[in-house]
Design a protein around this motif. Structure first.
Motif, PDB file in Angstrom:
ATOM      1  N   PHE A  99      -7.229  16.042   6.295  1.00  0.00           N
ATOM      2  CA  PHE A  99      -6.583  14.910   6.957  1.00  0.00           C
ATOM      3  C   PHE A  99      -6.858  13.645   6.157  1.00  0.00           C
ATOM      4  N   LEU A 100      -5.781  12.959   5.756  1.00  0.00           N
ATOM      5  CA  LEU A 100      -5.916  11.738   4.973  1.00  0.00           C
ATOM      6  C   LEU A 100      -5.801  10.545   5.911  1.00  0.00           C
ATOM      7  N   THR A 101      -6.870   9.821   6.020  1.00  0.00           N
ATOM      8  CA  THR A 101      -6.926   8.713   6.976  1.00  0.00           C
ATOM      9  C   THR A 101      -6.286   7.453   6.409  1.00  0.00           C
ATOM     10  N   ALA A 102      -6.034   6.512   7.296  1.00  0.00           N
ATOM     11  CA  ALA A 102      -5.501   5.209   6.899  1.00  0.00           C
ATOM     12  C   ALA A 102      -6.650   4.320   6.471  1.00  0.00           C
ATOM     13  N   ASP A 103      -6.940   4.307   5.167  1.00  0.00           N
ATOM     14  CA  ASP A 103      -8.050   3.527   4.616  1.00  0.00           C
ATOM     15  C   ASP A 103      -9.359   3.808   5.342  1.00  0.00           C
ATOM     16  N   GLY A 104      -9.595   5.089   5.679  1.00  0.00           N
ATOM     17  CA  GLY A 104     -10.849   5.477   6.312  1.00  0.00           C
ATOM     18  C   GLY A 104     -10.842   5.417   7.823  1.00  0.00           C
ATOM     19  N   PHE A 105      -9.753   4.979   8.430  1.00  0.00           N
ATOM     20  CA  PHE A 105      -9.672   4.872   9.885  1.00  0.00           C
ATOM     21  C   PHE A 105      -8.856   6.023  10.460  1.00  0.00           C
ATOM     22  N   TYR A 106      -9.424   6.672  11.471  1.00  0.00           N
ATOM     23  CA  TYR A 106      -8.711   7.734  12.161  1.00  0.00           C
ATOM     24  C   TYR A 106      -7.830   7.131  13.258  1.00  0.00           C
ATOM     25  N   PRO A 107      -6.754   7.826  13.635  1.00  0.00           N
ATOM     26  CA  PRO A 107      -5.897   7.324  14.713  1.00  0.00           C
ATOM     27  C   PRO A 107      -6.684   7.084  15.994  1.00  0.00           C
ATOM     28  N   GLY A 108      -6.323   6.045  16.695  1.00  0.00           N
ATOM     29  CA  GLY A 108      -7.004   5.737  17.947  1.00  0.00           C
ATOM     30  C   GLY A 108      -7.166   4.240  18.151  1.00  0.00           C
ATOM     31  N   LEU A 109      -8.025   3.884  19.083  1.00  0.00           N
ATOM     32  CA  LEU A 109      -8.191   2.478  19.447  1.00  0.00           C
ATOM     33  C   LEU A 109      -8.802   1.656  18.317  1.00  0.00           C
ATOM     34  N   SER A 110      -9.645   2.276  17.493  1.00  0.00           N
ATOM     35  CA  SER A 110     -10.243   1.535  16.378  1.00  0.00           C
ATOM     36  C   SER A 110      -9.180   1.102  15.378  1.00  0.00           C
ATOM     37  N   ASN A 145       0.831  -1.210   0.000  1.00  0.00           N
ATOM     38  CA  ASN A 145       0.000   0.000   0.000  1.00  0.00           C
ATOM     39  C   ASN A 145       0.868   1.263   0.000  1.00  0.00           C
ATOM     40  N   SER A 146       1.886   1.277  -0.859  1.00  0.00           N
ATOM     41  CA  SER A 146       2.888   2.341  -0.777  1.00  0.00           C
ATOM     42  C   SER A 146       3.339   2.808  -2.155  1.00  0.00           C
ATOM     43  N   ASP A 147       3.819   4.051  -2.207  1.00  0.00           N
ATOM     44  CA  ASP A 147       4.632   4.476  -3.339  1.00  0.00           C
ATOM     45  C   ASP A 147       6.090   4.399  -2.873  1.00  0.00           C
ATOM     46  N   LEU A 148       6.978   5.168  -3.463  1.00  0.00           N
ATOM     47  CA  LEU A 148       8.384   5.086  -3.067  1.00  0.00           C
ATOM     48  C   LEU A 148       8.670   5.746  -1.710  1.00  0.00           C
ATOM     49  N   SER A 149       7.702   6.521  -1.198  1.00  0.00           N
ATOM     50  CA  SER A 149       7.790   7.055   0.174  1.00  0.00           C
ATOM     51  C   SER A 149       9.185   7.589   0.507  1.00  0.00           C
ATOM     52  N   PHE A 177       1.071   1.733  15.861  1.00  0.00           N
ATOM     53  CA  PHE A 177      -0.074   0.826  15.968  1.00  0.00           C
ATOM     54  C   PHE A 177      -1.367   1.604  16.157  1.00  0.00           C
ATOM     55  N   LEU A 178      -1.284   2.770  16.781  1.00  0.00           N
ATOM     56  CA  LEU A 178      -2.469   3.598  17.033  1.00  0.00           C
ATOM     57  C   LEU A 178      -2.789   4.560  15.890  1.00  0.00           C
ATOM     58  N   ALA A 179      -1.787   4.897  15.071  1.00  0.00           N
ATOM     59  CA  ALA A 179      -1.979   5.997  14.118  1.00  0.00           C
ATOM     60  C   ALA A 179      -1.714   5.632  12.662  1.00  0.00           C
ATOM     61  N   ALA A 180      -1.325   4.388  12.371  1.00  0.00           N
ATOM     62  CA  ALA A 180      -0.993   4.026  10.985  1.00  0.00           C
ATOM     63  C   ALA A 180      -1.383   2.571  10.732  1.00  0.00           C
ATOM     64  N   LEU A 181      -1.407   2.213   9.456  1.00  0.00           N
ATOM     65  CA  LEU A 181      -1.608   0.813   9.100  1.00  0.00           C
ATOM     66  C   LEU A 181      -0.275   0.090   9.222  1.00  0.00           C
ATOM     67  N   LEU A 240      -7.940  -2.658  14.381  1.00  0.00           N
ATOM     68  CA  LEU A 240      -7.828  -3.076  12.990  1.00  0.00           C
ATOM     69  C   LEU A 240      -6.463  -3.687  12.710  1.00  0.00           C
ATOM     70  N   ASN A 241      -5.422  -3.046  13.191  1.00  0.00           N
ATOM     71  CA  ASN A 241      -4.067  -3.557  12.973  1.00  0.00           C
ATOM     72  C   ASN A 241      -3.884  -4.944  13.576  1.00  0.00           C
ATOM     73  N   ILE A 242      -4.423  -5.142  14.759  1.00  0.00           N
ATOM     74  CA  ILE A 242      -4.241  -6.416  15.444  1.00  0.00           C
ATOM     75  C   ILE A 242      -5.012  -7.541  14.762  1.00  0.00           C
ATOM     76  N   ARG A 243      -6.218  -7.254  14.304  1.00  0.00           N
ATOM     77  CA  ARG A 243      -7.055  -8.339  13.779  1.00  0.00           C
ATOM     78  C   ARG A 243      -6.826  -8.658  12.299  1.00  0.00           C
ATOM     79  N   ARG A 244      -6.142  -7.776  11.556  1.00  0.00           N
ATOM     80  CA  ARG A 244      -5.925  -8.030  10.132  1.00  0.00           C
ATOM     81  C   ARG A 244      -4.800  -9.032   9.927  1.00  0.00           C
ATOM     82  N   GLY A 245      -5.063 -10.063   9.141  1.00  0.00           N
ATOM     83  CA  GLY A 245      -4.037 -11.058   8.850  1.00  0.00           C
ATOM     84  C   GLY A 245      -2.859 -10.474   8.098  1.00  0.00           C
ATOM     85  N   VAL A 246      -3.141  -9.495   7.221  1.00  0.00           N
ATOM     86  CA  VAL A 246      -2.074  -8.922   6.403  1.00  0.00           C
ATOM     87  C   VAL A 246      -1.054  -8.174   7.271  1.00  0.00           C
TER      88      VAL A 246
END
Length: 330
Positions: free
Chosen positions: A229-240, A135-139, A293-297, A244-250
């Motif tokens: 503000f550009l969110t991480a695939d629609g998710f804002y930083p925080g517990l949600s 999910n990246s460009d050359l960053s 973990f709280l603010a990025a994918l 998401l990070n913990i439960r995603r297999g990827v």
């Protein structure tokens, strides 16, 4: 004396050759993964948005890399190179990777890694760099972040604290994650068994660095104004996002691909680390992983290359070396 000079010369020859080869390989892997069309369309689009001041929050406030890339594009344009933007992107990434491997090699040597362990560590780093493009460009700003942290660690180990404020200028224009660099310096001075004068100078330079960082951080936001503000695939930083990070297999798939089991090997070998590396660990790793973990994918594992290069790779190889020495002595 002659043996020492010969060993030093051998180190530099091996480091330069390894850095060039690993840079070529990792750049090829990254460009092949993204594709030339992606660079021509999407990477160019992102770059133009940065130059126009509309890249969004927080990307618009990470200006250093794109301003530097633009100079490469102008140079390639003057030279009459076909597809100057794409060629500049590739050349710039090669330069970034070359700097990463060179500074990583110098840093690992200062941590007393043997030449073989040093080169193996660079190879592991090259693997992570090559396969962290989910999910990246050359960053470009992420890779400059690695460079600045490695350079900062070298300056700190050499107690050349005077260079941290000017380095902070560049790092702050590049990415807000560089805020931990002054804390690396002051914690090294206070917990690294240094003299009172060293602690005093480190405190002054750290304070100056933080003032510089804060001035640039807020100055960029004032200059470019409020950005969407550009969110991480629609998710804002925080517990949600943490959930998401913990439960995603990827997430775990990408972590294994990029970092492997080196973080575990490094932590298991913690008792064998020099005090400087332990200090860097406590300044960088808890804050870095907690915030990301709280603010990025986290599946975008390029974001974890700083602790990988700075902490986990040397930590793991120091453990392997110490373990081998213990076995030999028994």
């Amino acid at each position: 004396m002659t043996d020492r000079l010969a060993n030093k010369k051998l180190f530099w020859i091996w480091l330069l050759v390894a850095a060039i080869l690993l840079s070529i390989a990792s750049v090829y892997a990254q460009v092949d993964y993204l594709g030339l069309r992606f660079l021509k369309v999407q990477q160019a689009k992102v770059h133009e948005q940065m130059l126009q001041g509309v890249a969004g929050n927080p990307w618009q406030y990470r200006v250093l890399a794109d301003l530097a890339v633009e100079q490469f594009i102008k140079l390639f344009n003057k030279a009459g190179v076909s597809n100057p933007a794409v060629s500049a992107f590739i050349a710039f990434r090669f330069l970034q990777n070359l700097l990463i491997f060179l500074f990583a090699g110098i840093y690992y040597q200062k941590l007393k890694l043997s030449l073989h362990a040093n080169l193996l560590g660079l190879s592991v780093l090259a693997w992570g760099i090559s396969y962290s493009l989910y999910n990246s460009d050359l960053s470009f700003n992420v890779y400059f972040d690695i460079v600045f942290y490695l350079v900062a660690a070298i300056f700190i180990l050499d107690k050349r604290f005077v260079w941290i404020p000017p380095l902070t200028v560049l790092a702050a224009f590049n990415r807000e994650t560089s805020v931990l660099i002054p804390f690396m310096m002051v914690c090294f001075a206070y917990f690294g068994d240094t003299q009172k004068e060293t602690k005093r100078s480190a405190t002054l330079y750290a304070a100056g660095s933080l003032i510089i960082f804060g001035t640039i951080f807020f100055g960029l936001r004032i200059y470019y104004g409020k950005q969407a503000f550009l969110t991480a695939d629609g998710f804002y930083p925080g517990l949600s996002l943490l959930y998401l990070n913990i439960r995603r297999g990827v997430t775990w798939e990408q972590l294994l691909i990029t970092l492997g089991i080196l973080p575990f090997l490094a932590i298991f070998a913690y008792s064998n680390w020099p005090r400087s590396l332990k200090i860097f660990f406590w300044v960088i790793v808890p804050a870095w992983f907690g915030i990301h973990f709280l603010a990025a994918l986290i599946a975008e594992t390029r974001l974890l290359l700083v602790p990988q290069a700075l902490i986990f790779i040397p930590g793991a190889f120091l453990g392997i070396l110490q373990g081998g020495n213990k076995e030999n002595s028994s």
